[in-house]
Scaffold this motif. Structure first.
Motif: not given
Length: 327
Positions: A222, A28-32, A224-225, A24
């Motif tokens: 990424a 980096g990117s998330t995948d629920d 935003d990491d 969350s």
């Protein structure tokens, strides 16, 4: 999976848990959908301890776990954390160990987690403005109320651990512990836990992914990491640390395991419960296999030779975060 007891109050967990933060926040990117599938697979593989905190998101990680455990709450041991203030609207604040905040935050976490109790409630960081006896006293009241089963601290100094434990028994202390970060072996924390019978829960047991052996440079992350600003992943620090990883990879190859598996098996061998974080099933399965790996005395000596205390280059966090450690 083998089980391990944390503390002397009856808390039993799998020797390897699952750090859920990256599902969350911060990595980096998330995948629920994949994260929920990863939690499901963890439960299938005997991983019982799920680690989260209200600040992860904020709140979204607790909600994710609440969704994952709908109808099967009894299958997991939920650990969450408080003490870094978050407004109900998600606005950030500073450290807050005041009893009224602890009580409010716990009720909020219970709503997000869709449960009426938390198995292990940690103080995420020690608030220097509030005596630890007051904070832990409030946490102990939550145990007596049945809302919390066990309590712990995170990133606390030995004397703080002792004072807290005198106020209400601690089941666990969570801190960073890995082949890269062996400070607790030398700063009195591990000795204190052993003396008092408190369990050690190791976060970042893979050095925030460094010890996986798959990171080649900061550009792997990424935009935003947060590891793009982590001192251990910067400049010359990165290259020095990568050289250590290469040595760990060599030992792992001789043992026919991955660097991740060797690093996790080492943490478990030291008596800690490891909580590697991942948001993907394939890494979960690789990590899970480490729980069955034995390490010989010769292999321990080889590991100590290439990854002794102090070998890592760079601080654990940026300066503004370092001040909150060992409270």
């Amino acid at each position: 999976m083998e089980l391990r007891t944390l503390g002397s109050q009856g808390l039993t967990v799998s020797t390897q848990g699952l750090g859920c933060m990256g599902m969350s926040a911060f990595y980096g990117s998330t995948d629920d959908a994949e994260s929920l599938a990863t939690i499901e697979r963890a439960l299938e593989l005997g991983v019982t301890l799920l680690d989260t905190a209200e600040i992860y998101g904020p709140f979204t990680n607790e909600r994710l776990i609440g969704t994952a455990l709908t109808g099967r709450r009894e299958r997991a041991v939920i650990a969450t954390k408080t003490g870094i203030e978050i407004g109900d609207d998600g606005s950030p604040g500073g450290l807050n160990g005041r009893p009224e905040y602890i009580r409010h935050a716990l009720d909020r976490s219970l709503r997000h987690l869709n449960t009426d109790y938390v198995d292990l409630y940690y103080l995420h960081r020690v608030d220097p403005q509030v005596p630890i006896e007051e904070t832990v006293g409030a946490m102990g009241e939550l145990v007596h109320a049945g809302k919390v089963r066990h309590i712990g601290l995170s990133e606390a100094a030995p004397q703080t651990i002792r004072r807290a434990h005198r106020t209400h028994p601690l089941s666990a202390v969570q801190t960073e512990y890995s082949l890269f970060e062996r400070g607790v072996e030398h700063d009195g924390v591990m000795d204190t836990l052993n003396e008092l019978g408190i369990g050690l829960v190791a976060n970042s047991p893979l050095g925030r992914g460094f010890l996986s052996g798959t990171i080649t440079g900061p550009a792997d992350f990424a935009t935003d990491d947060y590891r793009r600003t982590d001192p251990r992943f910067q400049g010359e620090n990165f290259h020095r640390n990568l050289a250590v990883v290469d040595e760990v990879r060599r030992i792992a190859a001789a043992k026919q395991v991955t660097p991740s598996q060797l690093a996790l098996a080492w943490v478990i061998h030291q008596g800690a419960v490891a909580i590697p974080g991942t948001k993907r099933r394939r890494y979960l399965e690789e990590n899970r296999a480490a729980a069955a790996i034995a390490i010989t005395a010769d292999e321990l000596a080889a590991i100590d030779a290439v990854a002794p205390h102090g070998i890592v280059s760079g601080d654990r966090y940026a300066p503004e975060q370092m001040q909150f450690l060992n409270g």
